[in-house]
Design a protein around this motif. Structure first.
Motif, mmCIF file in Angstrom:
data_model
loop_
_atom_site.group_PDB
_atom_site.id
_atom_site.type_symbol
_atom_site.label_atom_id
_atom_site.label_comp_id
_atom_site.label_asym_id
_atom_site.label_seq_id
_atom_site.Cartn_x
_atom_site.Cartn_y
_atom_site.Cartn_z
ATOM 1 N N VAL A 1 0.831 -1.204 0.000
ATOM 2 C CA VAL A 1 0.000 0.000 0.000
ATOM 3 C C VAL A 1 0.866 1.254 0.000
ATOM 4 C CG1 VAL A 1 -1.636 1.348 1.371
ATOM 5 C CG2 VAL A 1 -1.965 -1.118 1.089
ATOM 6 N N ALA A 2 1.976 1.211 0.723
ATOM 7 C CA ALA A 2 2.858 2.372 0.811
ATOM 8 C C ALA A 2 3.878 2.373 -0.310
ATOM 9 C CB ALA A 2 3.565 2.394 2.164
ATOM 10 N N MET A 3 4.207 3.551 -0.793
ATOM 11 C CA MET A 3 5.219 3.692 -1.825
ATOM 12 C C MET A 3 6.596 3.609 -1.180
ATOM 13 S SD MET A 3 5.810 6.903 -4.449
ATOM 14 C CE MET A 3 4.315 6.580 -5.360
ATOM 15 N N THR A 4 7.444 2.737 -1.698
ATOM 16 C CA THR A 4 8.797 2.599 -1.163
ATOM 17 C C THR A 4 9.767 3.284 -2.096
ATOM 18 O OG1 THR A 4 9.014 0.465 -2.297
ATOM 19 C CG2 THR A 4 8.296 0.424 -0.001
ATOM 20 N N MET A 5 10.454 4.287 -1.573
ATOM 21 C CA MET A 5 11.412 5.038 -2.373
ATOM 22 C C MET A 5 12.737 5.085 -1.628
ATOM 23 S SD MET A 5 8.942 8.120 -3.771
ATOM 24 C CE MET A 5 10.066 8.583 -5.072
ATOM 25 N N PRO A 6 13.756 4.381 -2.121
ATOM 26 C CA PRO A 6 15.050 4.304 -1.447
ATOM 27 C C PRO A 6 15.637 5.679 -1.140
ATOM 28 C CG PRO A 6 14.960 2.804 -3.319
ATOM 29 C CD PRO A 6 13.739 3.663 -3.393
ATOM 30 N N GLY A 7 16.088 5.821 0.104
ATOM 31 C CA GLY A 7 16.762 7.058 0.488
ATOM 32 C C GLY A 7 15.833 8.194 0.844
ATOM 33 N N MET A 8 14.524 7.965 0.732
ATOM 34 C CA MET A 8 13.589 9.042 1.034
ATOM 35 C C MET A 8 13.183 8.982 2.496
ATOM 36 S SD MET A 8 9.999 10.055 -0.815
ATOM 37 C CE MET A 8 10.821 10.915 -2.148
ATOM 38 N N PRO A 9 13.286 10.082 3.249
ATOM 39 C CA PRO A 9 12.923 10.085 4.653
ATOM 40 C C PRO A 9 11.437 9.863 4.844
ATOM 41 C CG PRO A 9 13.312 12.305 3.864
ATOM 42 C CD PRO A 9 13.764 11.380 2.775
ATOM 43 N N ASP A 10 11.050 9.468 6.029
ATOM 44 C CA ASP A 10 9.653 9.169 6.320
ATOM 45 C C ASP A 10 8.793 10.422 6.175
ATOM 46 O OD1 ASP A 10 7.685 7.179 7.601
ATOM 47 O OD2 ASP A 10 7.436 9.004 8.780
ATOM 48 N N MET A 11 7.643 10.298 5.539
ATOM 49 C CA MET A 11 6.813 11.455 5.279
ATOM 50 C C MET A 11 6.298 12.097 6.556
ATOM 51 S SD MET A 11 3.261 11.741 3.124
ATOM 52 C CE MET A 11 2.269 11.059 4.456
ATOM 53 N N GLU A 12 5.870 11.289 7.499
ATOM 54 C CA GLU A 12 5.276 11.835 8.711
ATOM 55 C C GLU A 12 6.277 12.611 9.565
ATOM 56 O OE1 GLU A 12 1.714 10.683 7.478
ATOM 57 O OE2 GLU A 12 2.110 11.826 9.287
ATOM 58 N N LYS A 13 7.535 12.243 9.497
ATOM 59 C CA LYS A 13 8.540 12.897 10.336
ATOM 60 C C LYS A 13 9.081 14.183 9.721
ATOM 61 C CE LYS A 13 10.089 8.573 12.464
ATOM 62 N NZ LYS A 13 11.213 7.635 12.629
ATOM 63 N N SER A 14 9.370 14.158 8.439
ATOM 64 C CA SER A 14 10.025 15.319 7.839
ATOM 65 C C SER A 14 9.162 16.078 6.846
ATOM 66 C CB SER A 14 11.303 14.882 7.113
ATOM 67 O OG SER A 14 10.954 14.150 5.950
ATOM 68 N N GLY A 15 8.193 15.387 6.247
ATOM 69 C CA GLY A 15 7.363 16.032 5.239
ATOM 70 C C GLY A 15 8.046 16.165 3.887
ATOM 71 N N ALA A 16 9.301 15.760 3.758
ATOM 72 C CA ALA A 16 10.049 15.962 2.514
ATOM 73 C C ALA A 16 9.400 15.312 1.295
ATOM 74 C CB ALA A 16 11.479 15.454 2.690
ATOM 75 N N PRO A 17 8.873 14.070 1.380
ATOM 76 C CA PRO A 17 8.292 13.445 0.192
ATOM 77 C C PRO A 17 7.140 14.243 -0.400
ATOM 78 C CG PRO A 17 8.689 11.811 1.871
ATOM 79 C CD PRO A 17 8.911 13.150 2.508
ATOM 80 N N MET A 18 6.466 15.025 0.444
ATOM 81 C CA MET A 18 5.327 15.781 -0.049
ATOM 82 C C MET A 18 5.737 16.744 -1.160
ATOM 83 S SD MET A 18 3.195 16.689 3.408
ATOM 84 C CE MET A 18 2.474 15.427 4.437
ATOM 85 N N GLN A 19 6.923 17.298 -1.067
ATOM 86 C CA GLN A 19 7.366 18.287 -2.029
ATOM 87 C C GLN A 19 7.630 17.669 -3.408
ATOM 88 O OE1 GLN A 19 10.396 21.037 -0.435
ATOM 89 N NE2 GLN A 19 10.088 20.054 1.539
ATOM 90 N N ALA A 20 7.932 16.378 -3.437
ATOM 91 C CA ALA A 20 8.281 15.725 -4.698
ATOM 92 C C ALA A 20 7.051 15.344 -5.513
ATOM 93 C CB ALA A 20 9.124 14.489 -4.418
ATOM 94 N N MET A 21 5.869 15.382 -4.900
ATOM 95 C CA MET A 21 4.656 14.949 -5.578
ATOM 96 C C MET A 21 3.871 16.168 -6.069
ATOM 97 S SD MET A 21 2.117 12.016 -4.182
ATOM 98 C CE MET A 21 3.583 10.981 -4.015
ATOM 99 N N PRO A 22 3.351 16.137 -7.298
ATOM 100 C CA PRO A 22 2.650 17.300 -7.853
ATOM 101 C C PRO A 22 1.552 17.845 -6.946
ATOM 102 C CG PRO A 22 2.961 15.635 -9.535
ATOM 103 C CD PRO A 22 3.374 15.009 -8.236
ATOM 104 N N GLY A 23 1.597 19.131 -6.698
ATOM 105 C CA GLY A 23 0.533 19.804 -5.959
ATOM 106 C C GLY A 23 0.579 19.707 -4.457
ATOM 107 N N MET A 24 1.435 18.854 -3.918
ATOM 108 C CA MET A 24 1.470 18.687 -2.467
ATOM 109 C C MET A 24 1.943 19.971 -1.790
ATOM 110 S SD MET A 24 0.552 15.533 -1.522
ATOM 111 C CE MET A 24 1.466 14.753 -0.187
ATOM 112 N N LEU A 25 1.293 20.357 -0.695
ATOM 113 C CA LEU A 25 1.714 21.522 0.057
ATOM 114 C C LEU A 25 3.015 21.221 0.778
ATOM 115 C CD1 LEU A 25 -1.272 22.220 -0.548
ATOM 116 C CD2 LEU A 25 -1.352 23.344 1.679
ATOM 117 N N THR A 26 3.887 22.199 0.849
ATOM 118 C CA THR A 26 5.144 22.043 1.571
ATOM 119 C C THR A 26 4.872 22.076 3.067
ATOM 120 O OG1 THR A 26 5.541 24.421 1.674
ATOM 121 C CG2 THR A 26 6.356 23.248 -0.289
#
Length: 213
Positions: A113-138
């Motif tokens: 169910v979850a997208m696995t992306m090597p080297g990407m920090p956890d979304m809930e902790k840092s929020g960084a993955p949100m920026q890589a996806m179209p339209g996601m708020l920083t």
């Protein structure tokens, strides 16, 4: 002799009537915004193979919807605007239901169910993955939304959700632009419906913003 000719003629006419008037028409549905196209009558129907792009689209859209649900959850404690509350409730419920559907779709196909992306920090902790996806708020935009109240919250919510919805439209387009992707019937219907719904909601939110100016 005349009788024989009539008999032959009747048989010929009857034979013509029993034959199909035209070859079967095979139509391939187009992606959102594009027309369907007619294929050769000799085209053989085959069950489409699931592509990796299908899986990644569903996994990514679950993450994407998750932020929209998080945004709508702020509404009751941040604004008294009835229009915003009604819109937010509709978006929150529909996207939560769609998340359940996407999870079931992935599980039924033995996919995580979850997208696995090597080297990407956890979304809930840092929020960084949100920026890589179209339209996601920083993270900064989300924090500003959490801190706002009343009319300022309404403005940030509407502009943020329009940005968010536009990102979802990009994701749908990327899916259908990928060769071999989007052919699964359930996924095709879901992506098409999501595209239509979010376009309509963008129009509603744009009108609401105009009224506030």
């Amino acid at each position: 002799m005349t009788v024989l000719l009539l008999s032959v003629s009747a048989t010929a006419v009857y034979g013509q009537q029993t034959q199909p008037s035209s070859s079967p028409v095979v139509v391939q549905p187009g992606a959102p915004g594009t027309p369907s196209r007619q294929l050769s009558s000799s085209t053989t129907a085959q069950a489409p193979q699931r592509s990796q792009a299908d899986v990644e689209f569903m996994q990514g859209m679950i993450m994407h919807h998750g932020q929209a649900v998080e945004m709508t959850a702020l509404i009751p404690s941040h604004t008294e605007n009835k229009e915003i509350r009604s819109l937010g409730a509709r978006i929150g419920l529909s996207q939560a239901d769609e998340m359940k559907f996407m999870k079931r779709w992935l599980v039924a196909r033995g996919e995580p169910v979850a997208m696995t992306m090597p080297g990407m920090p956890d979304m809930e902790k840092s929020g960084a993955p949100m920026q890589a996806m179209p339209g996601m708020l920083t993270p900064k935009q989300m924090e500003a939304l959490r801190q706002a109240k009343g009319a300022e919250f309404d403005r940030l919510f509407l502009t943020g959700m329009i940005q968010h919805h536009n990102g979802a439209l990009v994701m749908v387009k990327q899916l259908f632009d990928t060769p071999g992707a989007g052919q699964d019937a359930e996924l095709f219907d879901f992506a098409t419906d999501a595209d239509n719904t979010q376009r309509a909601e963008i129009g509603i939110m744009q009108d609401m913003l105009k009224e506030k100016r």
